[in-house]
Write an enzyme that holds these catalytic residues in place. Sequence first.
Site, PDB file in Angstrom:
ATOM      1  N   HIS A  94       2.379 -48.021 -23.547  1.00 52.76           N
ATOM      2  CA  HIS A  94       1.655 -48.254 -22.298  1.00 52.76           C
ATOM      3  C   HIS A  94       1.623 -46.971 -21.455  1.00 52.76           C
ATOM      4  O   HIS A  94       0.616 -46.637 -20.843  1.00 52.76           O
ATOM      5  CB  HIS A  94       2.349 -49.344 -21.473  1.00 52.76           C
ATOM      6  CG  HIS A  94       2.439 -50.679 -22.143  1.00 52.76           C
ATOM      7  ND1 HIS A  94       3.625 -51.202 -22.581  1.00 52.76           N
ATOM      8  CD2 HIS A  94       1.483 -51.607 -22.438  1.00 52.76           C
ATOM      9  CE1 HIS A  94       3.414 -52.396 -23.111  1.00 52.76           C
ATOM     10  NE2 HIS A  94       2.121 -52.671 -23.048  1.00 52.76           N
TER      11      HIS A  94
ATOM     12  N   ASP B  38      -3.964 -51.914 -30.877  1.00 48.07           N
ATOM     13  CA  ASP B  38      -4.734 -53.159 -31.010  1.00 48.07           C
ATOM     14  C   ASP B  38      -6.173 -52.766 -31.306  1.00 48.07           C
ATOM     15  O   ASP B  38      -7.065 -52.878 -30.460  1.00 48.07           O
ATOM     16  CB  ASP B  38      -4.638 -53.960 -29.710  1.00 48.07           C
ATOM     17  CG  ASP B  38      -3.204 -54.345 -29.391  1.00 48.07           C
ATOM     18  OD1 ASP B  38      -2.775 -55.420 -29.810  1.00 48.07           O
ATOM     19  OD2 ASP B  38      -2.500 -53.535 -28.757  1.00 48.07           O
TER      20      ASP B  38
ATOM     21  N   GLN C 254      -9.042 -55.187 -30.870  1.00 50.41           N
ATOM     22  CA  GLN C 254      -9.253 -55.429 -29.438  1.00 50.41           C
ATOM     23  C   GLN C 254     -10.114 -54.319 -28.820  1.00 50.41           C
ATOM     24  O   GLN C 254     -11.055 -54.582 -28.069  1.00 50.41           O
ATOM     25  CB  GLN C 254      -7.902 -55.502 -28.724  1.00 50.41           C
ATOM     26  CG  GLN C 254      -8.001 -55.531 -27.215  1.00 50.41           C
ATOM     27  CD  GLN C 254      -6.652 -55.784 -26.576  1.00 50.41           C
ATOM     28  OE1 GLN C 254      -6.204 -56.918 -26.487  1.00 50.41           O
ATOM     29  NE2 GLN C 254      -5.987 -54.730 -26.140  1.00 50.41           N
TER      30      GLN C 254
ATOM     31  N   GLY D 119       2.540 -56.246 -19.563  1.00 48.92           N
ATOM     32  CA  GLY D 119       3.850 -55.887 -19.025  1.00 48.92           C
ATOM     33  C   GLY D 119       4.900 -55.633 -20.086  1.00 48.92           C
ATOM     34  O   GLY D 119       4.589 -55.485 -21.261  1.00 48.92           O
TER      35      GLY D 119
ATOM     36  N   GLU E 246       6.661 -46.801 -23.992  1.00 49.00           N
ATOM     37  CA  GLU E 246       5.997 -45.492 -24.114  1.00 49.00           C
ATOM     38  C   GLU E 246       4.523 -45.610 -24.524  1.00 49.00           C
ATOM     39  O   GLU E 246       3.714 -44.743 -24.204  1.00 49.00           O
ATOM     40  CB  GLU E 246       6.731 -44.630 -25.152  1.00 49.00           C
ATOM     41  CG  GLU E 246       8.101 -44.171 -24.715  1.00 49.00           C
ATOM     42  CD  GLU E 246       8.044 -43.146 -23.594  1.00 49.00           C
ATOM     43  OE1 GLU E 246       7.143 -42.284 -23.621  1.00 49.00           O
ATOM     44  OE2 GLU E 246       8.880 -43.213 -22.674  1.00 49.00           O
TER      45      GLU E 246
ATOM     46  N   ILE F 268       1.353 -45.045 -30.302  1.00 45.18           N
ATOM     47  CA  ILE F 268       2.654 -44.394 -30.081  1.00 45.18           C
ATOM     48  C   ILE F 268       3.702 -45.148 -30.913  1.00 45.18           C
ATOM     49  O   ILE F 268       3.760 -46.379 -30.878  1.00 45.18           O
ATOM     50  CB  ILE F 268       3.039 -44.418 -28.586  1.00 45.18           C
ATOM     51  CG1 ILE F 268       1.938 -43.776 -27.737  1.00 45.18           C
ATOM     52  CG2 ILE F 268       4.390 -43.738 -28.366  1.00 45.18           C
ATOM     53  CD1 ILE F 268       1.685 -42.302 -27.992  1.00 45.18           C
TER      54      ILE F 268
HETATM   55  P1  AMP Z   1      -0.138 -55.238 -24.269  1.00 47.05           P
HETATM   56  O1  AMP Z   1       0.753 -55.149 -23.059  1.00 47.05           O
HETATM   57  O2  AMP Z   1       0.602 -55.401 -25.546  1.00 47.05           O
HETATM   58  O3  AMP Z   1      -1.282 -56.198 -24.077  1.00 47.05           O
HETATM   59  O4  AMP Z   1      -0.819 -53.800 -24.390  1.00 47.05           O
HETATM   60  C1  AMP Z   1      -1.545 -53.254 -23.327  1.00 47.05           C
HETATM   61  C2  AMP Z   1      -2.280 -52.023 -23.823  1.00 47.05           C
HETATM   62  O5  AMP Z   1      -1.346 -51.069 -24.313  1.00 47.05           O
HETATM   63  C3  AMP Z   1      -3.251 -52.335 -24.978  1.00 47.05           C
HETATM   64  O6  AMP Z   1      -4.438 -51.588 -24.807  1.00 47.05           O
HETATM   65  C4  AMP Z   1      -2.476 -51.878 -26.167  1.00 47.05           C
HETATM   66  O7  AMP Z   1      -3.295 -51.486 -27.257  1.00 47.05           O
HETATM   67  C5  AMP Z   1      -1.721 -50.692 -25.613  1.00 47.05           C
HETATM   68  N1  AMP Z   1      -0.541 -50.423 -26.444  1.00 47.05           N
HETATM   69  C6  AMP Z   1       0.461 -51.283 -26.739  1.00 47.05           C
HETATM   70  N2  AMP Z   1       1.342 -50.715 -27.583  1.00 47.05           N
HETATM   71  C7  AMP Z   1       0.877 -49.469 -27.832  1.00 47.05           C
HETATM   72  C8  AMP Z   1       1.319 -48.383 -28.639  1.00 47.05           C
HETATM   73  N3  AMP Z   1       2.431 -48.454 -29.373  1.00 47.05           N
HETATM   74  N4  AMP Z   1       0.594 -47.242 -28.657  1.00 47.05           N
HETATM   75  C9  AMP Z   1      -0.545 -47.148 -27.929  1.00 47.05           C
HETATM   76  N5  AMP Z   1      -1.028 -48.140 -27.150  1.00 47.05           N
HETATM   77  C10 AMP Z   1      -0.333 -49.281 -27.108  1.00 47.05           C
END
Ligand code: AMP
Length: 283
Positions: free
Chosen positions: A37, A150, A153, A31, A35, A176
Amino acid sequence: MQIEKTAAGVRAQVKAWKKEGLSVGLVPTMGYLHEGHKSLIDRAAAENDRVVVSIFVNPIQFGPAEDLETYPRDLEADSKLCEQAGVSLIFAPEASEMYAEDFSTYVDAGKVTEELCGKSRPTHFRGVCTVVNKLFHIAAPDRAYFGQKDAQQLAVIRRMVRDLNMDLEIVGCPIIREEDGLAKSSRNTYLSEEERKAALVLSKAVFKAEEMAEGGEKDGEKILEAMRNIITAEPLARIDYVEMVRWDTIEVSRIIDGPTLIAIAVFIGKTRLIDNVLVRAAQ
Ligand code: AMP
């Protein structure tokens, strides 16, 4: 757009879609959507008939001294972003819906979790694999979308899916960034104005590594040293790790002779940020 709090509710809806022959894309998140996400959601919407976004700050992937309690949350803003992006269903469970009091089954992807973030966060990937496994069972997606932000991950999830014969496609999506280079992250909201400026050392270091690798530099030590120099010049920055690994196995490497992940984790004040670049051996 539907917001579901229960696994049973999600499962019933997905079953109904599957009966109609519709494909489902899943975007797992914690959550506070931005951009980054949204790029995953857009890709999922382009490739699937229905998109499910899970919003869950997963307690078992946080260490005891980490930011579980303070992690930013805003379901209302997230819902708006999802609705506008064409999401069909948000799964936003409480922790008690996901973990029974006597919950005791975990998924461990082994060696690929040992370096990089796994070193400083020893139970992190066990928590990630377990929750993602549960989300795959609940939403039964045809495809699931993860960010290269990530990178470890993404590698760990791919390994889990391969090793456990899971029947879905994992789609990796590019990082991004803000206009000045900082990788977008929900944790960027922790940064003060001064720290926000200091945080630019992460992308600067990563871009330097990319430039050196693209220029033909194969010596990992030289690249990592140049990165460390950039980061340590910033007084607010403290290195957690600056590392180079083989992309497929996440084993430490000091020579670029194939697909190589150069990844960093840096504390800016109290906030731990990560960034990375994937490079290939110059031809
Ligand atoms: P999180 O909410 O941080 O667990 O991220 C959820 C998903 O969004 C994960 O697969 C992250 O790798 C991806 N994500 C988070 N930030 C970015 C970003 N800046 N660019 C691309 N994907 C992202």
